[in-house]
Design a protein around this motif. Sequence first.
Motif, PDB file in Angstrom:
ATOM      1  N   LEU A 221       4.022 -23.856   7.293  1.00  0.00           N
ATOM      2  CA  LEU A 221       5.139 -24.148   6.416  1.00  0.00           C
ATOM      3  C   LEU A 221       6.028 -22.919   6.378  1.00  0.00           C
ATOM      4  O   LEU A 221       5.557 -21.801   6.154  1.00  0.00           O
ATOM      5  N   PHE A 222       7.322 -23.140   6.607  1.00  0.00           N
ATOM      6  CA  PHE A 222       8.310 -22.073   6.592  1.00  0.00           C
ATOM      7  C   PHE A 222       9.254 -22.287   5.415  1.00  0.00           C
ATOM      8  O   PHE A 222       9.522 -23.421   5.027  1.00  0.00           O
ATOM      9  N   TYR A 223       9.767 -21.176   4.881  1.00  0.00           N
ATOM     10  CA  TYR A 223      10.671 -21.216   3.731  1.00  0.00           C
ATOM     11  C   TYR A 223      11.886 -20.341   4.016  1.00  0.00           C
ATOM     12  O   TYR A 223      11.778 -19.275   4.627  1.00  0.00           O
ATOM     13  N   ARG A 224      13.042 -20.804   3.552  1.00  0.00           N
ATOM     14  CA  ARG A 224      14.282 -20.030   3.633  1.00  0.00           C
ATOM     15  C   ARG A 224      15.044 -20.261   2.337  1.00  0.00           C
ATOM     16  O   ARG A 224      15.413 -21.383   2.006  1.00  0.00           O
TER      17      ARG A 224
ATOM     18  N   GLU B 220      18.998 -16.515   2.472  1.00  0.00           N
ATOM     19  CA  GLU B 220      18.443 -15.995   3.717  1.00  0.00           C
ATOM     20  C   GLU B 220      19.014 -16.732   4.917  1.00  0.00           C
ATOM     21  O   GLU B 220      19.411 -17.892   4.819  1.00  0.00           O
ATOM     22  N   THR B 221      18.995 -16.067   6.058  1.00  0.00           N
ATOM     23  CA  THR B 221      19.487 -16.701   7.285  1.00  0.00           C
ATOM     24  C   THR B 221      18.352 -17.118   8.212  1.00  0.00           C
ATOM     25  O   THR B 221      18.577 -17.870   9.151  1.00  0.00           O
ATOM     26  N   THR B 222      17.135 -16.641   7.956  1.00  0.00           N
ATOM     27  CA  THR B 222      16.002 -17.011   8.809  1.00  0.00           C
ATOM     28  C   THR B 222      14.839 -17.514   7.958  1.00  0.00           C
ATOM     29  O   THR B 222      14.686 -17.130   6.797  1.00  0.00           O
TER      30      THR B 222
ATOM     31  N   ASP C 118      14.643 -24.269  -4.631  1.00  0.00           N
ATOM     32  CA  ASP C 118      15.442 -23.050  -4.558  1.00  0.00           C
ATOM     33  C   ASP C 118      15.697 -22.597  -3.122  1.00  0.00           C
ATOM     34  O   ASP C 118      16.002 -21.440  -2.873  1.00  0.00           O
ATOM     35  N   GLY C 119      15.552 -23.492  -2.176  1.00  0.00           N
ATOM     36  CA  GLY C 119      15.775 -23.170  -0.772  1.00  0.00           C
ATOM     37  C   GLY C 119      15.352 -24.331   0.104  1.00  0.00           C
ATOM     38  O   GLY C 119      15.242 -25.467  -0.356  1.00  0.00           O
ATOM     39  N   TYR C 120      15.103 -24.022   1.372  1.00  0.00           N
ATOM     40  CA  TYR C 120      14.713 -25.038   2.350  1.00  0.00           C
ATOM     41  C   TYR C 120      13.296 -24.790   2.834  1.00  0.00           C
ATOM     42  O   TYR C 120      12.893 -23.639   3.026  1.00  0.00           O
TER      43      TYR C 120
END
Length: 128
Positions: free
Chosen positions: A68-71, A75-77, A102-104
């Motif tokens: 799982l990734f969060y941005r 943030e740009t990455t 609060d983000g993606y």
Amino acid sequence: MSKSWFTRTVVVGSVAVATIVGSSGAAIASDKTLTLSGGRGSMTFIDDGDVFKVCDTRADGHGVTGELFYRSWLETTNRLVLTVDDGGDSGCDKAGYNVGNDGYYQMRVCWDGWDPIVSCQWSEEFNE
């Protein structure tokens, strides 16, 4: 120009802007499943409880890894926030992670063997 005409114009304009802004961006969280081709495995996000389940579904000597990734909005990455591995045992492995708004967030599931056709699958971005 009357005051009521101005008020109606502002309200209609605000609704139009809210509709455009609200319709773009990440998908709203709901149960999501990524499946690797060849029946090798899957990763599922279960919205009720924010649980991520990774399943190795083929006894081929290689496991499956879900990430799982969060941005954040600023943030740009993407950055890795959760890893769940499965393989070598019966059943699926699970882990919880609180998905917010609060983000993606984006899921990736990978087969730990080597085959460029089935190596990894990515989800669309989502949030709560």
